[in-house]
Design a protein around this motif. Sequence first.
Motif, mmCIF file in Angstrom:
data_model
loop_
_atom_site.group_PDB
_atom_site.id
_atom_site.type_symbol
_atom_site.label_atom_id
_atom_site.label_comp_id
_atom_site.label_asym_id
_atom_site.label_seq_id
_atom_site.Cartn_x
_atom_site.Cartn_y
_atom_site.Cartn_z
ATOM 1 N N TYR A 132 0.853 -1.193 0.000
ATOM 2 C CA TYR A 132 0.000 0.000 0.000
ATOM 3 C C TYR A 132 0.888 1.242 0.000
ATOM 4 C CZ TYR A 132 -2.906 3.735 1.909
ATOM 5 O OH TYR A 132 -3.548 4.933 2.120
ATOM 6 N N VAL A 133 0.564 2.197 -0.871
ATOM 7 C CA VAL A 133 1.261 3.485 -0.884
ATOM 8 C C VAL A 133 0.233 4.586 -1.101
ATOM 9 C CG1 VAL A 133 3.441 2.556 -1.762
ATOM 10 C CG2 VAL A 133 1.712 3.336 -3.384
ATOM 11 N N ARG A 134 0.490 5.758 -0.516
ATOM 12 C CA ARG A 134 -0.293 6.952 -0.830
ATOM 13 C C ARG A 134 0.422 7.663 -1.967
ATOM 14 N NH1 ARG A 134 -0.652 11.027 1.944
ATOM 15 N NH2 ARG A 134 -2.695 11.699 1.172
ATOM 16 N N ALA A 135 -0.310 7.995 -3.015
ATOM 17 C CA ALA A 135 0.305 8.552 -4.209
ATOM 18 C C ALA A 135 1.123 9.814 -3.929
ATOM 19 C CB ALA A 135 -0.760 8.827 -5.264
ATOM 20 N N PHE A 139 5.356 9.774 -4.694
ATOM 21 C CA PHE A 139 6.106 10.566 -5.663
ATOM 22 C C PHE A 139 7.167 11.429 -4.978
ATOM 23 C CE2 PHE A 139 2.141 9.760 -8.108
ATOM 24 C CZ PHE A 139 2.732 8.981 -9.079
ATOM 25 N N ASP A 140 6.891 11.858 -3.746
ATOM 26 C CA ASP A 140 7.925 12.563 -2.977
ATOM 27 C C ASP A 140 9.102 11.629 -2.684
ATOM 28 O OD1 ASP A 140 6.463 14.882 -2.934
ATOM 29 O OD2 ASP A 140 5.637 14.576 -0.923
ATOM 30 N N GLU A 141 8.785 10.392 -2.286
ATOM 31 C CA GLU A 141 9.842 9.426 -1.972
ATOM 32 C C GLU A 141 10.649 9.052 -3.219
ATOM 33 O OE1 GLU A 141 7.668 6.246 -0.230
ATOM 34 O OE2 GLU A 141 7.644 7.142 1.783
ATOM 35 N N LEU A 142 9.970 8.924 -4.354
ATOM 36 C CA LEU A 142 10.681 8.585 -5.587
ATOM 37 C C LEU A 142 11.605 9.718 -6.014
ATOM 38 C CD1 LEU A 142 7.877 6.825 -7.672
ATOM 39 C CD2 LEU A 142 9.781 5.763 -6.462
ATOM 40 N N ALA A 143 11.173 10.978 -5.793
ATOM 41 C CA ALA A 143 12.028 12.114 -6.127
ATOM 42 C C ALA A 143 13.306 12.082 -5.296
ATOM 43 C CB ALA A 143 11.273 13.424 -5.893
ATOM 44 N N MET A 166 -2.452 2.079 -4.834
ATOM 45 C CA MET A 166 -2.034 3.472 -4.937
ATOM 46 C C MET A 166 -3.210 4.350 -4.522
ATOM 47 S SD MET A 166 -0.306 5.492 -8.180
ATOM 48 C CE MET A 166 0.793 4.119 -8.469
ATOM 49 N N ASP A 167 -3.141 4.826 -3.297
ATOM 50 C CA ASP A 167 -4.261 5.540 -2.676
ATOM 51 C C ASP A 167 -4.119 7.048 -2.879
ATOM 52 O OD1 ASP A 167 -6.592 5.795 -1.221
ATOM 53 O OD2 ASP A 167 -5.643 5.510 0.732
ATOM 54 N N ASP A 168 -5.272 7.741 -2.915
ATOM 55 C CA ASP A 168 -5.316 9.209 -2.996
ATOM 56 C C ASP A 168 -4.619 9.748 -4.239
ATOM 57 O OD1 ASP A 168 -6.801 9.515 -0.680
ATOM 58 O OD2 ASP A 168 -5.050 9.695 0.607
ATOM 59 N N TRP A 169 -4.813 9.046 -5.335
ATOM 60 C CA TRP A 169 -4.258 9.531 -6.604
ATOM 61 C C TRP A 169 -4.999 10.798 -7.039
ATOM 62 C CZ3 TRP A 169 -1.313 10.114 -10.728
ATOM 63 C CH2 TRP A 169 -1.894 10.436 -11.960
ATOM 64 N N GLY A 170 -4.249 11.769 -7.566
ATOM 65 C CA GLY A 170 -4.857 12.949 -8.161
ATOM 66 C C GLY A 170 -5.080 14.113 -7.227
ATOM 67 N N LEU A 171 -4.539 14.063 -6.008
ATOM 68 C CA LEU A 171 -4.713 15.199 -5.100
ATOM 69 C C LEU A 171 -3.940 16.424 -5.578
ATOM 70 C CD1 LEU A 171 -4.559 13.526 -1.560
ATOM 71 C CD2 LEU A 171 -6.558 14.183 -2.901
ATOM 72 N N GLU A 172 -2.894 16.195 -6.352
ATOM 73 C CA GLU A 172 -2.112 17.307 -6.909
ATOM 74 C C GLU A 172 -1.568 16.882 -8.263
ATOM 75 O OE1 GLU A 172 2.016 16.352 -4.485
ATOM 76 O OE2 GLU A 172 0.521 17.684 -3.601
ATOM 77 N N PRO A 173 -1.326 17.843 -9.155
ATOM 78 C CA PRO A 173 -0.819 17.505 -10.492
ATOM 79 C C PRO A 173 0.548 16.839 -10.410
ATOM 80 C CG PRO A 173 -1.653 19.758 -10.426
ATOM 81 C CD PRO A 173 -1.587 19.285 -9.008
ATOM 82 N N LEU A 174 0.837 16.012 -11.394
ATOM 83 C CA LEU A 174 2.138 15.350 -11.451
ATOM 84 C C LEU A 174 3.214 16.302 -11.986
ATOM 85 C CD1 LEU A 174 1.230 11.855 -12.946
ATOM 86 C CD2 LEU A 174 1.958 12.336 -10.615
ATOM 87 N N THR A 175 4.402 16.159 -11.447
ATOM 88 C CA THR A 175 5.549 16.849 -12.019
ATOM 89 C C THR A 175 6.030 16.072 -13.237
ATOM 90 O OG1 THR A 175 7.132 15.606 -10.686
ATOM 91 C CG2 THR A 175 6.221 17.623 -9.717
ATOM 92 N N ALA A 176 6.950 16.673 -13.976
ATOM 93 C CA ALA A 176 7.503 15.977 -15.135
ATOM 94 C C ALA A 176 8.172 14.676 -14.710
ATOM 95 C CB ALA A 176 8.494 16.887 -15.854
ATOM 96 N N GLN A 177 8.928 14.719 -13.596
ATOM 97 C CA GLN A 177 9.577 13.507 -13.106
ATOM 98 C C GLN A 177 8.546 12.503 -12.628
ATOM 99 O OE1 GLN A 177 13.223 12.807 -12.964
ATOM 100 N NE2 GLN A 177 12.075 10.883 -12.969
ATOM 101 N N GLY A 178 7.491 12.996 -11.963
ATOM 102 C CA GLY A 178 6.441 12.109 -11.484
ATOM 103 C C GLY A 178 5.732 11.384 -12.607
ATOM 104 N N ARG A 179 5.479 12.082 -13.710
ATOM 105 C CA ARG A 179 4.854 11.446 -14.877
ATOM 106 C C ARG A 179 5.729 10.321 -15.406
ATOM 107 N NH1 ARG A 179 3.369 16.909 -16.298
ATOM 108 N NH2 ARG A 179 5.290 17.155 -17.508
ATOM 109 N N HIS A 180 7.010 10.621 -15.505
ATOM 110 C CA HIS A 180 7.941 9.615 -16.030
ATOM 111 C C HIS A 180 8.006 8.403 -15.102
ATOM 112 C CE1 HIS A 180 11.434 8.001 -18.143
ATOM 113 N NE2 HIS A 180 11.991 7.802 -16.957
ATOM 114 N N ASP A 181 8.093 8.649 -13.789
ATOM 115 C CA ASP A 181 8.186 7.551 -12.825
ATOM 116 C C ASP A 181 6.936 6.690 -12.857
ATOM 117 O OD1 ASP A 181 10.649 8.499 -12.092
ATOM 118 O OD2 ASP A 181 9.961 9.474 -10.251
ATOM 119 N N LEU A 182 5.771 7.346 -12.909
ATOM 120 C CA LEU A 182 4.518 6.589 -12.929
ATOM 121 C C LEU A 182 4.423 5.718 -14.168
ATOM 122 C CD1 LEU A 182 1.766 5.892 -11.752
ATOM 123 C CD2 LEU A 182 0.837 7.942 -12.868
#
Length: 246
Positions: A132-135, A139-143, A166-182
């Motif tokens: 289980y992860v909160r989205a 993405f903060d941890e992946l950065a 993947m919980d709480d997806w979409g609470l904030e827009p993805l960064t460029a790095q976040g899009r790539h990681d996802l």
Amino acid sequence: MLNHPTLDQLNTLGLQGMAKAFSELIADPEAAGLQHGEWLAMLLDRETVYRQDKRMAARLRYAKLRHQAAPEDIDYRAARGLDRQFVQELLKGNWIDGHENLIISGPTGVGKSWLSCALAHKACRDNRSVLYVRAPKLFDELALAHGDGTFARRSKNLGTVQLLIMDDWGLEPLTAQGRHDLLEILEDRYGRRSTVVTSQVPVAEWHGLIGHATYADAILDRLVHNAHRIELSGDSLRRPKPRPKA
């Protein structure tokens, strides 16, 4: 009382379930009337249960579920559009065997996270690996992982677990790095593993939320097209119920 030699051997062999059962049996006068086959059957049964419980505990520790939710406790009475028959079918896990996804959407407080954890708990019971992860936190941890050299290991864990929540997806827009990681995570999982996504944002708005047309097409293709959907509605279950008038 001195340890029985058989008890010592069981502990030496790491048969803790059998050792505990053996201790109880030799202390029980009624057990003297059991046949050898009955003793053996009871010892084996206890060892089997012990090992199952130990594996289950390990899977739950690894999963790090947000809620201690059991499928037996799912509330179908609340008016939120939850189809009992469909959920019962999901609990069988055939969609996980088929490497399909699940999207649970709806307003805040209607039980999206809790329901995802109940499904994950059942998957753990069925000897499946779950995480289980909160989205937003993911993405903060992946950065950070890109900076400290742990991204490859983290990405591998996300890619290989049998059921990713993947919980709480979409609470904030993805960064460029976040899009790539996802996209990389979903590419690793597509057709091989199952992913559950919960979101307050309707699926129709996800394309714009991702913020890049090419990435959005690729991400949604791997996430949405083979996904089962649960669309919840209604009032928040967290709101206190009005007290009955005296």
